[in-house]
Design a protein around this motif. Structure first.
Motif, PDB file in Angstrom:
ATOM      1  N   LEU A  57      18.920   0.287  -1.549  1.00 15.05           N
ATOM      2  CA  LEU A  57      17.702  -0.365  -1.962  1.00 15.05           C
ATOM      3  C   LEU A  57      17.747  -0.931  -3.400  1.00 15.05           C
ATOM      4  CD1 LEU A  57      15.290  -1.392   0.093  1.00 15.05           C
ATOM      5  CD2 LEU A  57      14.133   0.578  -1.407  1.00 15.05           C
ATOM      6  N   PRO A  58      18.599  -1.721  -3.904  1.00 15.18           N
ATOM      7  CA  PRO A  58      18.550  -2.367  -5.314  1.00 15.18           C
ATOM      8  C   PRO A  58      17.257  -3.101  -5.767  1.00 15.18           C
ATOM      9  CG  PRO A  58      20.083  -3.573  -3.885  1.00 15.18           C
ATOM     10  CD  PRO A  58      19.614  -2.657  -3.227  1.00 15.18           C
ATOM     11  N   PRO A  59      17.229  -3.148  -7.256  1.00 15.44           N
ATOM     12  CA  PRO A  59      15.891  -3.925  -7.520  1.00 15.44           C
ATOM     13  C   PRO A  59      15.856  -5.175  -6.807  1.00 15.44           C
ATOM     14  CG  PRO A  59      17.453  -2.954  -9.320  1.00 15.44           C
ATOM     15  CD  PRO A  59      18.267  -2.741  -8.269  1.00 15.44           C
ATOM     16  N   ASP A  60      16.768  -5.894  -6.459  1.00 14.78           N
ATOM     17  CA  ASP A  60      16.523  -7.112  -5.903  1.00 14.78           C
ATOM     18  C   ASP A  60      15.809  -7.092  -4.518  1.00 14.78           C
ATOM     19  OD1 ASP A  60      17.639  -8.592  -7.936  1.00 14.78           O
ATOM     20  OD2 ASP A  60      19.645  -8.930  -6.665  1.00 14.78           O
ATOM     21  N   GLN A  61      16.239  -5.981  -3.809  1.00 13.77           N
ATOM     22  CA  GLN A  61      15.483  -5.631  -2.469  1.00 13.77           C
ATOM     23  C   GLN A  61      13.983  -5.207  -2.985  1.00 13.77           C
ATOM     24  OE1 GLN A  61      17.769  -3.822   0.405  1.00 13.77           O
ATOM     25  NE2 GLN A  61      19.786  -4.599  -0.218  1.00 13.77           N
ATOM     26  N   GLN A  62      13.807  -4.324  -4.021  1.00 11.13           N
ATOM     27  CA  GLN A  62      12.457  -3.727  -4.096  1.00 11.13           C
ATOM     28  C   GLN A  62      11.412  -5.072  -4.588  1.00 11.13           C
ATOM     29  OE1 GLN A  62      12.728  -0.566  -6.736  1.00 11.13           O
ATOM     30  NE2 GLN A  62      14.896  -0.044  -6.001  1.00 11.13           N
ATOM     31  N   ARG A  63      12.397  -6.013  -5.419  1.00  8.40           N
ATOM     32  CA  ARG A  63      11.377  -7.064  -5.583  1.00  8.40           C
ATOM     33  C   ARG A  63      10.903  -7.808  -4.455  1.00  8.40           C
ATOM     34  NH1 ARG A  63      14.314  -6.742 -10.500  1.00  8.40           N
ATOM     35  NH2 ARG A  63      16.241  -8.144  -9.757  1.00  8.40           N
ATOM     36  N   LEU A  64      11.797  -8.131  -3.635  1.00  8.80           N
ATOM     37  CA  LEU A  64      11.357  -8.956  -2.472  1.00  8.80           C
ATOM     38  C   LEU A  64      10.304  -8.134  -1.786  1.00  8.80           C
ATOM     39  CD1 LEU A  64      11.737 -10.921  -0.079  1.00  8.80           C
ATOM     40  CD2 LEU A  64      13.625  -9.684   0.760  1.00  8.80           C
ATOM     41  N   ALA A  65      10.289  -6.882  -1.416  1.00 10.32           N
ATOM     42  CA  ALA A  65       9.324  -6.117  -0.664  1.00 10.32           C
ATOM     43  C   ALA A  65       7.905  -6.231  -1.529  1.00 10.32           C
ATOM     44  CB  ALA A  65       9.601  -4.600  -0.433  1.00 10.32           C
ATOM     45  N   ALA A  66       8.214  -6.209  -2.813  1.00 11.04           N
ATOM     46  CA  ALA A  66       6.823  -6.394  -3.681  1.00 11.04           C
ATOM     47  C   ALA A  66       6.262  -7.635  -3.597  1.00 11.04           C
ATOM     48  CB  ALA A  66       7.250  -6.006  -5.238  1.00 11.04           C
ATOM     49  N   ARG A  67       7.333  -8.889  -3.425  1.00 13.39           N
ATOM     50  CA  ARG A  67       6.822 -10.207  -3.358  1.00 13.39           C
ATOM     51  C   ARG A  67       5.830 -10.339  -2.091  1.00 13.39           C
ATOM     52  NH1 ARG A  67       7.399 -14.159  -6.884  1.00 13.39           N
ATOM     53  NH2 ARG A  67       6.808 -16.003  -6.077  1.00 13.39           N
ATOM     54  N   LEU A  68       6.511  -9.726  -0.672  1.00 14.18           N
ATOM     55  CA  LEU A  68       5.946  -9.872   0.233  1.00 14.18           C
ATOM     56  C   LEU A  68       4.679  -9.199   0.395  1.00 14.18           C
ATOM     57  CD1 LEU A  68       9.048  -9.357   2.747  1.00 14.18           C
ATOM     58  CD2 LEU A  68       7.887 -11.429   2.395  1.00 14.18           C
ATOM     59  N   LEU A  69       4.442  -8.153  -0.350  1.00 14.11           N
ATOM     60  CA  LEU A  69       2.915  -7.669  -0.326  1.00 14.11           C
ATOM     61  C   LEU A  69       2.231  -8.576  -1.231  1.00 14.11           C
ATOM     62  CD1 LEU A  69       3.971  -3.823  -0.662  1.00 14.11           C
ATOM     63  CD2 LEU A  69       3.133  -5.107   1.527  1.00 14.11           C
ATOM     64  N   ARG A  70       2.574  -8.956  -2.279  1.00 13.61           N
ATOM     65  CA  ARG A  70       1.603  -9.734  -3.230  1.00 13.61           C
ATOM     66  C   ARG A  70       1.183 -10.997  -2.377  1.00 13.61           C
ATOM     67  NH1 ARG A  70       5.380  -8.695  -7.194  1.00 13.61           N
ATOM     68  NH2 ARG A  70       6.269 -10.612  -7.206  1.00 13.61           N
TER      69      ARG A  70
END
Length: 276
Positions: A57-70
């Protein structure tokens, strides 16, 4: 970057968060280019099967999950339909988690009034006539090709070249892969017709595309480990396949009086899917 383009609906599937093959950065790039009113996550969003062996779960994947929640917090309606790789999430069907609605399947009504069945598509695996040993061999080969795909695109990035799917190019040349896709599409078309619907939207097979038969439309939004494509509904209701840059790569076939030329669904498909 210019202001994002407003779209009525966006369908994405097979992201496989938690694996090395997830192209999260490219999906984030697309979500900066388009602003959907409604977003369908059509299965295999998180690869819980792969994560049992090794979680990535690298930073790019964490950013994607955060973007979906936003997106959900900003008012985008998000419907999550779990697939076979995140099947454990099916226990939550009917609930809302962080403003994301989780459903086993859905009926999407387009702006022009068409009713489309939306599901991941793994329910059609039992109707695809391929020997189990071939499926096991194919899965092993698929993992090998995905590893080659990672190395290929690592080299392309070093050379300043954009993403290109070696895996998709190799699968396109495989007769067995084409037969598998053909049987899957026929099963999905039959199921939509059986339920009196205008079409089907799914993922699962990592092969984006359209197909029309007997007035029923099949749509596959592709994946985010190989093709990096999504299905987009424009404000008028028309459907298009787009890539990670937001560029249109295919448009739904035009039907005359609700029909498009093509042979009827084979009796074998009807027999195979009867009772599904």
């Amino acid at each position: 970057m210019p202001n994002p383009m407003s779209v009525r609906t966006l369908f994405v599937s097979d992201i496989h968060l938690g694996t090395r093959d997830c192209q999260a950065k490219l999906l984030v790039s697309l979500l900066r280019r388009v602003r959907p009113e409604r977003l369908y996550l059509v299965g295999d969003i998180v690869d819980l099967i792969a994560m049992q062996k090794r979680a990535v779960l690298p930073p790019d994947q964490q950013r994607l999950a955060a973007r979906l929640l936003r997106l959900a917090r900003a008012g985008c309606e998000i419907i999550y339909i779990p697939g076979n790789h995140d099947a454990a999430m099916r226990r939550l069907c009917g609930l809302r988690v962080h403003r994301v609605r989780i459903e086993r399947q859905a009926i999407h009504v387009t702006a022009d009034g068409r009713r489309l069945l939306v599901s991941h598509g793994d329910e059609f695996d039992t109707h695809v006539r391929i020997a189990p040993w071939m499926l096991a061999l194919g899965d092993g080969m698929h993992q090998f090709v995905l590893a080659l795909n990672r190395w290929c695109n690592r080299g392309r990035r070093l050379l300043g070249m954009p993403y290109w799917s070696l895996a998709a190019a190799l699968k396109q040349r495989s007769g067995a892969a084409r037969r598998y896709v053909d049987q899957f599409e026929q099963a999905a078309l039959y199921q939509a017709a059986r339920e009196g619907l205008d079409g089907y939207v799914g993922g699962h097979i990592h092969k984006a595309g359209f197909r029309a038969r007997d007035g029923v439309l099949y749509c596959n939004d592709g994946d985010w480990v190989e093709h990096c494509t999504a299905l987009m509904e424009a404000p008028c209701g028309r459907l298009q396949l787009i890539d990670w840059r937001g560029e249109v790569i295919a448009r739904e076939p035009v039907m005359v009086n609700g029909l498009k030329s093509g042979e009827a669904l084979p009796d074998a498909v009807g027999a195979a899917t009867r009772g599904a």
